[in-house]
Design an enzyme around this catalytic site. Sequence first.
Site, mmCIF file in Angstrom:
data_model
loop_
_atom_site.group_PDB
_atom_site.id
_atom_site.type_symbol
_atom_site.label_atom_id
_atom_site.label_comp_id
_atom_site.label_asym_id
_atom_site.label_seq_id
_atom_site.Cartn_x
_atom_site.Cartn_y
_atom_site.Cartn_z
ATOM 1 N N ARG A 1 36.397 46.468 61.734
ATOM 2 C CA ARG A 1 37.579 47.075 62.051
ATOM 3 C C ARG A 1 37.533 47.906 62.895
ATOM 4 O O ARG A 1 36.705 48.956 63.099
ATOM 5 C CB ARG A 1 38.201 47.473 60.617
ATOM 6 C CG ARG A 1 39.728 47.989 61.034
ATOM 7 C CD ARG A 1 40.458 48.467 59.485
ATOM 8 N NE ARG A 1 41.888 48.785 60.121
ATOM 9 C CZ ARG A 1 42.678 49.026 59.046
ATOM 10 N NH1 ARG A 1 42.522 48.887 57.779
ATOM 11 N NH2 ARG A 1 43.792 49.332 59.666
ATOM 12 N N ASP B 1 40.917 44.912 55.601
ATOM 13 C CA ASP B 1 41.855 46.242 55.428
ATOM 14 C C ASP B 1 41.733 46.531 53.840
ATOM 15 O O ASP B 1 41.832 45.668 52.925
ATOM 16 C CB ASP B 1 43.236 45.801 55.714
ATOM 17 C CG ASP B 1 44.178 46.805 55.684
ATOM 18 O OD1 ASP B 1 43.872 48.120 56.040
ATOM 19 O OD2 ASP B 1 45.539 46.777 55.075
ATOM 20 N N ASP C 1 43.019 49.327 51.261
ATOM 21 C CA ASP C 1 44.145 50.343 50.729
ATOM 22 C C ASP C 1 43.883 50.671 49.226
ATOM 23 O O ASP C 1 43.903 49.921 48.330
ATOM 24 C CB ASP C 1 45.521 49.710 50.861
ATOM 25 C CG ASP C 1 45.827 49.489 52.317
ATOM 26 O OD1 ASP C 1 45.599 50.175 52.949
ATOM 27 O OD2 ASP C 1 46.444 48.384 52.573
#
Length: 173
Positions: A83, A95, A97
């Site tokens: 990333r 990703d 989170d």
Amino acid sequence: MKEHSVYIGLGSNLGDRVENLRDAVHRLGAIIHVEQVSQLYVAAPLGYVRDDAYINAALHGRTTMTPMDLLGMMQSIETAMGRRPGVQYGPRPIDLDMLFYDSIQMETLKLTIPHPRLAERAFVLKPLADIAPNLMHPVLYYTVTQLLQDAEEADQVQLYEPHPEATMNARER
């Protein structure tokens, strides 16, 4: 040391998206005790329609790390997996989170818990509902299932089913 319950959202829309998610779960398993992983879901990318659709999942785990230490480790995993900084909501191999950390509420420049846009995102809520349908949002006081019922475009987030040819090719290897 006290163990804390953490929920993490995972998404990928670059490269071998399913393998990226598997790799991320494996890497997370090296830093936290992974208890449960949702099924995979597919959703169109937010605001950046040129790219492949995201494949998303959610994970429940336990950790003795602080939220900030865990965030640092998650960001290290994202960087190690390729990333790079770029367009917000743009293409990325992974990703990660932090959605919930126990039932704490915190807001810093680097981290807000619970995730501030969680209730608006069906692509986060659907996989989360797989593993924690009755989890109560500590600010909104709704369960994940209740939040999902109110989420816009929930019908556009579908269970991921690999293309039959891809499954057949994987068996032939």
